[in-house]
Every structure is written in C-alpha cells, then in structure tokens.
Design a protein around this motif. Structure first.
Motif, PDB file in Angstrom:
ATOM      1  N   LYS A  60      12.118  40.918 -27.061  1.00 59.81           N
ATOM      2  CA  LYS A  60      13.111  40.467 -26.077  1.00 59.81           C
ATOM      3  C   LYS A  60      14.385  41.308 -26.049  1.00 59.81           C
ATOM      4  CE  LYS A  60      10.550  36.862 -25.044  1.00 59.81           C
ATOM      5  NZ  LYS A  60       9.888  36.737 -23.724  1.00 59.81           N
ATOM      6  N   LYS A  61      14.497  42.246 -26.979  1.00 63.14           N
ATOM      7  CA  LYS A  61      15.704  43.075 -27.061  1.00 63.14           C
ATOM      8  C   LYS A  61      16.962  42.212 -27.219  1.00 63.14           C
ATOM      9  CE  LYS A  61      12.967  46.520 -26.343  1.00 63.14           C
ATOM     10  NZ  LYS A  61      12.502  47.326 -27.483  1.00 63.14           N
ATOM     11  N   CYS A  62      16.829  41.152 -27.997  1.00 62.76           N
ATOM     12  CA  CYS A  62      17.955  40.234 -28.160  1.00 62.76           C
ATOM     13  C   CYS A  62      18.830  40.647 -29.335  1.00 62.76           C
ATOM     14  CB  CYS A  62      17.442  38.807 -28.367  1.00 62.76           C
ATOM     15  SG  CYS A  62      16.392  38.625 -29.814  1.00 62.76           S
ATOM     16  N   LYS A  63      20.015  40.057 -29.404  1.00 60.68           N
ATOM     17  CA  LYS A  63      20.921  40.242 -30.527  1.00 60.68           C
ATOM     18  C   LYS A  63      20.855  39.003 -31.410  1.00 60.68           C
ATOM     19  CE  LYS A  63      24.064  43.336 -28.068  1.00 60.68           C
ATOM     20  NZ  LYS A  63      25.465  43.576 -27.619  1.00 60.68           N
ATOM     21  N   VAL A  64      21.139  39.192 -32.696  1.00 59.43           N
ATOM     22  CA  VAL A  64      20.929  38.120 -33.666  1.00 59.43           C
ATOM     23  C   VAL A  64      22.192  37.872 -34.491  1.00 59.43           C
ATOM     24  CG1 VAL A  64      19.600  37.392 -35.687  1.00 59.43           C
ATOM     25  CG2 VAL A  64      18.484  38.662 -33.839  1.00 59.43           C
ATOM     26  N   ALA A  65      22.457  36.607 -34.759  1.00 59.39           N
ATOM     27  CA  ALA A  65      23.488  36.205 -35.717  1.00 59.39           C
ATOM     28  C   ALA A  65      22.824  35.316 -36.757  1.00 59.39           C
ATOM     29  CB  ALA A  65      24.613  35.453 -35.019  1.00 59.39           C
TER      30      ALA A  65
END
Length: 244
Positions: free
Chosen positions: A15-20
């Motif tokens: 998904k090409k997402c960013k993560v925290a």
C-alpha cells in the motif's frame, strides 16, 4: 514481535503506507535487534512509558491520530490498545481497527473488546473455532497463518520448496507439527518426549511424520533430545522458517 514486523513490511510494500509504532512496554536490552529492524522502516517509534503517564497516554495517541492521519490500527498483544480501542472507534469511526491473536488468552481479550474492532485475525483455524464457539461474532474473525501465504497454490509451492514430505491418502498416515519458540514457556522438550512415546506405540501400524519449526534458547537442547529419541528417524527440525 517478528510477525507484526512482517505484517507491517508487507503493508508498506503493498500500500506504500507510512507507519507509526506505539508500544506500551518499557524497552529492554534483548529487544535491541528487533527495535533496530523497526527503525529501518519508520522514525515514528514511541515507547509510551518513557515519557507519558497513564493519564496522558490516551491524549498522545489522539495526537498521533490527528497529526499522522491514521487510517488503520493494528493491535498486537497490547492491553492498552484493547482498553482504548472502543473509545478510539467512537472518535474515529472510519479508521479500520484490527487485532492479531495467536493465543487463547489474547484471543479472549480481543473478543471481549470486539465492539471496537473491525477485524480479529487468529493464527489458526483451531483458535478461531474456540473463539467463535465461546463468543460468537464469527463474521469479524479471520485466519492468517504466521509466515504462510493464504493462496493454496502458494502454500503448496512453499511447502514443497522447504522439503516437506507429503502424506498420501492412507488413513494410517498422519503428521504432527510443533510451531513455536524453543523456550521453556512453549515446552518443546515435552513435545519431543510425547511424540517419541506415540511413535513407539504406532510405528508398526501407522506412518507418522513429525516437524518442528522455530528457534530459541532451547534449540540445541531440543536437538540433542531428538537425537537420542527413536522418533529422530521421522522428525525434521526446520528451525526458523522465513516468510516466503
């Protein structure tokens, strides 16, 4: 946990997402290697007990939701996450709330907090069955095996690649598997002794195959236990099996 790390990496690739990452436990030295792996994929790692009190943790989590525009939450063995997931769902109804469980203990906790969750993923059909039988709500419980593709064709290809012996349709053939960490808590030595006892009783009437998957502090001791057991003839120790 390494499983959560693999899930997040897959989400990033897909998904090409960013993560925290928010953790509710204190840092401990043995987690240094795993922490380094997390740092490779995100700078947003927050060890909440190091800077937030019980009263301020929830406000900080809300701050993360607002500033990072959170769309998905993945809870993994975190009591703080379960305790606040319903309130987060009320505040952010469009955020997908999911939990992964690989034990009956956390499975029961997840089911008790199901009103705040959109999805509960169990590590086996057996675990799902127990949870659904006890709590109902079957629609939100799915299954994802650790390190195994969900596609049947890919499953078979992966298992063949890893050298698994396939059982035929003979009703007198069966396979026993141990999948877990080689540690005192998981009792791998007891497993070897039990299957050795079973093998001694049925070796002349049944075809039995045994697989052990996993690593840990007891790996060498387990291997020695296998070597001195009769079941050694049909037991394959795979060690760690990386996700394909």
């Amino acid at each position: 946990e390494t499983f959560a790390l693999r899930v997040v990496k897959a989400m990033i690739n897909d998904k090409k997402c960013k993560v925290a990452v928010l953790t509710a436990i204190y840092y401990y030295p043995s987690s240094e290697v795993l922490k380094t792996e997390w740092e490779k994929i995100t700078p947003d790692i927050f060890e909440l007990p190091t800077f937030a009190t019980t009263k301020t943790m929830f406000e900080f989590i809300r701050y993360i939701f607002e500033t990072r525009k959170v769309t998905n939450v993945f809870i993994n063995n975190c009591m703080l996450g379960y305790n606040i997931v319903y309130y987060l769902k009320l505040l952010y109804p469009n955020v997908q709330m999911s939990a992964y469980v690989h034990s009956i203990t956390y499975g029961e906790i997840a089911m008790k907090h199901a009103r705040g969750l959109d999805l509960i993923v169990a590590s086996s059909m057996a675990l799902k069955r127990r949870l659904v039988e006890q709590y109902g709500n079957a629609k939100i419980v799915k299954v994802a095996y650790i390190g195994v593709h969900l596609s049947t064709d890919k499953d078979i290809a992966m298992l063949k690649k890893q050298g698994y012996k396939y059982l035929n349709n003979d009703k007198k053939s069966f396979r026993i598997m141990f999948i877990g960490r080689m540690s005192i808590e998981k009792s791998p030595i007891t497993f070897v002794k039990v299957v050795d006892h079973v093998y001694k009783r049925v070796q002349h009437t049944h075809n039995i195959y045994v697989d052990m998957c996993g690593t840990g502090p007891l790996s060498n001791i387990v291997k020695k236990e296998i070597e001195k057991s009769l079941v050694n003839d049909v037991l394959t120790f795979h060690g760690n099996i990386a996700a394909a």
